[in-house]
Design an enzyme around this catalytic site. Structure first.
Site, PDB file in Angstrom:
ATOM      1  N   HIS A   1      35.629  48.250  54.956  1.00  0.00           N
ATOM      2  CA  HIS A   1      34.994  47.398  53.955  1.00  0.00           C
ATOM      3  C   HIS A   1      33.471  47.488  54.007  1.00  0.00           C
ATOM      4  O   HIS A   1      32.811  47.430  52.961  1.00  0.00           O
ATOM      5  CB  HIS A   1      35.418  45.943  54.157  1.00  0.00           C
TER       6      HIS A   1
ATOM      7  N   ASP B   1      40.614  38.997  56.477  1.00  0.00           N
ATOM      8  CA  ASP B   1      41.155  39.290  55.142  1.00  0.00           C
ATOM      9  C   ASP B   1      42.486  40.027  55.283  1.00  0.00           C
ATOM     10  O   ASP B   1      42.854  40.856  54.448  1.00  0.00           O
ATOM     11  CB  ASP B   1      40.163  40.106  54.307  1.00  0.00           C
TER      12      ASP B   1
ATOM     13  N   HIS C   1      33.899  37.878  44.434  1.00  0.00           N
ATOM     14  CA  HIS C   1      34.525  38.613  43.327  1.00  0.00           C
ATOM     15  C   HIS C   1      33.716  38.346  42.057  1.00  0.00           C
ATOM     16  O   HIS C   1      34.222  37.852  41.050  1.00  0.00           O
ATOM     17  CB  HIS C   1      35.983  38.204  43.161  1.00  0.00           C
TER      18      HIS C   1
END
Length: 384
Positions: free
Chosen positions: A256, A278, A200
């Site tokens: 993803h 995830d 992130h």
């Protein structure tokens, strides 16, 4: 209990493959594995025998139990739920049905005091399948926050390493290394024995290298919530691919990351790709309305997004489907299995997991030829 699984193709997870073999489990550990027929000494010592082909059909496969080091929930529950014990039991059960014998509980960004309380509650609800807790935040880049509540993000200087590590079994944390004070925070967590992941993040290549030098060893869900790989600006992905110290997480759900990249990624970083789910609460449930941390999530056609946006919010993936996905994309099956067993186990320092070798934990899965799990053992005890 002493169990013999025989008449199967065996992948130990290294990756080493036995075309026709057997595995002996006893007292919670792998006693032995071999090719062909088991010796009389093993046959006479066991109390239970499983013929894998009778159980799963021709082409039956035996692998180590799967290890998921990035899981937020499943079965309608999340690890942040108020009743931690019930959430842990439900989530472990849902993922065990898909071959996962060990997992790390991932928490989305929240206020440090809330994270401490959740870490404590989950640690008190310890189960054999729960390896510990992963904090995915709160020290994340706001422009690459994905499905994290921006109100929950914090500067690294505001995070108390001692308090968080004292709260319970913290094994991993994701940090954006470009934030002020982040490199010192990485050093502190690494010194405390916590695995640090870069993620992130808007970090460039130079900053990513600094993070690795400070102690980072993982890349959280490669390609997602970070700058793209560019030939003049390799960014976190390019640096992680080039550095043997780094393990790269891959969410192989086809949403993803495009499946055409699966095989090239495995070739670029052999033995360093860790398949992760995830997964959020919708895993094992289906479409509908859910929560991820403090945010609303809508799941449609199996894809989780923040409600009213195009932002992906975790996944509904299970790790068996990830193995099938990368194998279908051309990754050799033994490598695909290792990416869901040995590689993630090693990434969080659990060297006795993810292998069907003498002395390792007796976690095993019997699969059909089509890679559907039909039986799962943890510590030699049948789960599914």
């Amino acid at each position: 209990m002493s169990l013999l699984i025989r008449e199967a193709r065996v992948i130990t997870g290294e990756p080493v493959e036995i075309a026709r073999g057997w595995v002996h489990l006893a007292d919670g550990v792998v006693r032995e594995a071999g090719a062909g027929d088991p010796p009389p000494s093993v046959v006479s010592a066991v109390t239970d025998v499983v013929d894998a082909q009778e159980m799963a059909g021709a082409g039956a496969l035996v692998t180590p139990g799967l290890v998921d080091i990035h899981t937020h929930g499943g079965g309608g529950s999340a690890f942040e739920d108020p009743d931690a014990a019930a959430a842990v039991d439900r989530i472990l059960g849902v993922h065990a049905a898909h071959g996962v014998t060990r997992l790390v509980a991932s928490l989305v960004s929240a206020a440090p005091i809330d994270l401490e309380q959740t870490i404590g509650a989950l640690s008190a609800a310890a189960r054999p399948g729960l390896l510990g807790i992963h904090l995915e935040g709160p020290c994340l880049d706001i422009d690459h926050r994905g499905a994290h509540d921006p109100r929950a993000l914090r500067d690294p200087v505001r995070l108390d390493v001692d308090r968080l590590t004292a709260a319970g079994r913290l094994v991993q944390i994701t940090i954006a290394p470009e934030l002020p004070g982040a490199l010192d925070l990485i050093r502190s967590f690494a010194a405390a024995g916590v695995r640090v992941a870069v993620g992130h993040t808007g970090a460039d290549a130079a900053t990513t290298r600094e993070a690795i030098a400070a102690g980072a060893t993982l890349l959280t869900h490669a390609f997602n919530a970070m700058p793209p790989l560019h030939h003049r600006a390799p960014g976190p992905v390019g640096v992680a691919l080039a550095d043997e110290a780094m393990t790269l997480e891959l969410i192989a759900d086809g949403t993803h990351v495009d499946p055409s990249l699966f095989a090239p990624l495995f070739r670029a970083a052999p033995g360093r790709i860790a398949l992760v789910s995830d997964a959020m609460a919708a895993a094992g449930v289906g479409d509908g309305a859910f929560r991820l941390g403090g945010l609303d999530v809508t799941v449609a056609d199996g894809v989780a997004r923040l409600s009213g946006t195009d932002t992906i919010a975790g996944s509904t993936l299970t790790l068996d489907r990830a193995v099938r996905g990368v194998a279908a994309a051309g990754v050799p099956l033994a490598q695909a299995v290792a990416a869901a067993t040995r590689v993630p186990a090693r990434a969080v320092g659990r060297d006795q997991l993810g292998l069907l070798e003498k002395g390792c934990r007796a976690d095993a899965v019997v699969w059909t030829r089509g890679l559907e799990p039909v039986a799962v053992w943890r510590d030699g005890i049948r789960l599914f």
